[in-house]
Design an enzyme around this catalytic site. Structure first.
Site: not given
Ligand code: GDP
Ligand code: MN
Length: 395
Positions: A101, A189
């Site tokens: 991530y 993101e």
């Protein structure tokens, strides 16, 4: 304004962040045709303005053109999190070794930009933040600070990346940061950032949210086909109606309807209500010198909200006059009535006349005005706020 995955991936590509990106299709026939061209395993991803599609059935795999056609047909009938699926992004399916991530967002409390990283990607980061916050690395930067490659590389090493890949992942983090700054983003993101079986790092998903107020600085987005869009999914029906009426309005989760005389009062009134243990049901701005029609609409927004138990009104007459305001409100009350109790205070320009207009109407129509309490400058605003909280508790 949130971007679709395929839009965000276009921007990622410009910043040399490797992405999985095949083609956007809108029909099952197009899906089949693309699958025939690729001739290999595919991922079909519903394009909606929300994450968590995987869990909701919005990400499907297909090994053949026929299967791709079938999966596309299925996806196009779905509504996920309130968004009907109209577009599908088709990508070649990668063989995955690991998922990471990487994200960048704003820390609104401390006025910082925060770079976030986690060696466990794919799943929802909010969940990890709750259960295992130590698994997330946070780097806070001042808004005018740069994110240098050495910091990117340090972050990559922290993620457990080794060898040549440190530089590659470090550069992805730097590019993501530059993209965030360049487009006045609120969020960018990559979740997941894939490490493929071949040892490549690729953004498998892309999320991006831009600051609406800064969109005018990016005409190039329109050239890329990214037009300013209304985020219907995020608005309540009442907010939509208010927008149609051009009234700045937000639903909040309390039960006191806020009927303000300006944005300043709206904010201050919010604080007062909280101070006395109540909760506002909305934020609203009347705009300067509202017409009787606008006043009526503002009251309708409050009166027809089942959550509202009492209405807190305060008008400061500046250039706009309290007597005009009073006439507008009285006209609405006579025509429509008000099903909720209201406490209202007027100060400033022509407030005495405003109070007088109310009091006379009250004498003439005691039935209509029986739940309406009118005050002038002699009653401090704290008392009015306290009274509104009391009224809401009584109901
Ligand atoms: P989200 O659920 O909306 O965040 O959608 P994502 O694009 O992140 O996809 C969800 C999950 O699907 C990923 O975490 C992966 O596990 C899986 N996935 C997506 N693309 C691929 C791919 O190319 N190969 C493999 N093996 N899995 C994939
Ligand atoms: Mn994702």
């Amino acid at each position: 304004m949130r971007l679709y995955e395929f839009e965000a991936k276009k921007l990622f590509s410009q910043y040399k962040i490797p992405v999985t990106m095949g083609e956007v299709v809108e029909t099952k026939e197009q899906a089949k045709a693309y699958a025939e061209k690729v001739n290999g395993p595919l991922v079909l991803k519903a394009q909606i303005l929300s994450g968590g599609r995987g869990k909701a059935g919005g990400v499907k795999f297909a090994d053949s053109p026929l299967e791709a056609e079938k999966k596309a047909e299925e996806l196009l009938t779905l509504t996920i999190k309130g968004f009907p699926v109209e577009k599908i992004l088709m990508c070649e399916k990668l063989e995955i070794e690991k998922e990471f991530y990487l994200g960048i967002t704003l820390d609104r409390v401390n006025y910082k930009i925060v770079v976030l990283a986690c060696p466990e990607g794919g799943v929802e980061i909010e969940e990890i933040a709750r259960k295992n916050p130590e698994k997330i690395k946070r780097i806070s930067l001042d808004v005018d600070q740069k994110f240098y490659p050495f910091r990117g590389m340090t972050l990559a090493r922290w993620l457990g990346v080794g060898g040549e890949s440190v530089k590659i992942v470090g550069n992805i983090a730097v590019s993501l940061f530059n993209l965030f700054k360049q487009y006045d983003a609120k969020l960018v993101e990559i979740n997941p950032l894939f490490l493929t079986k071949e040892g490549k790092y690729v953004a498998g998903d892309a999320r991006m949210s831009l600051d609406d107020d800064a969109l005018f600085r990016h005409p190039e987005l329109v050239q890329m086909g990214i037009e300013k869009r209304h985020e219907e999914g995020e608005m309540t029906e009442r907010e939509k109606l208010a927008r149609e009426w051009e009234i700045p309005y937000l639903d909040l989760d309390g039960d006191i309807g806020m009927f303000p005389g300006g944005a300043g009062f709206g904010i201050m009134g919010n604080d007062f209500i909280h101070h006395f243990g109540g909760k506002p049901a909305n934020f609203m701005d009347s705009g300067g010198g509202p017409t009787p029609e606008r006043l009526a609409r503002m009251l309708i927004l409050l009166d027809e909200n089942p959550k509202v138990k009492a209405i807190f009104g305060a008008r400061f007459g500046g250039i706009s006059r309290c007597d005009d305001f009073a006439r507008g409100v009285v006209m609405f009350l006579k025509e429509h009535g008000l099903s909720k109790p209201m406490v209202l205070r007027m100060t400033g320009n022509m407030w005495q006349e405003g109070v007088r207009i109310f009091q006379e109407s009250k004498k003439e129509h005691p039935d209509i005005f029986k739940n309406i309490e009118i005050h002038g400058i002699e009653t401090p605003i704290e008392k009015i706020a306290k009274r509104a909280v009391e009224l809401a508790k009584k109901v």
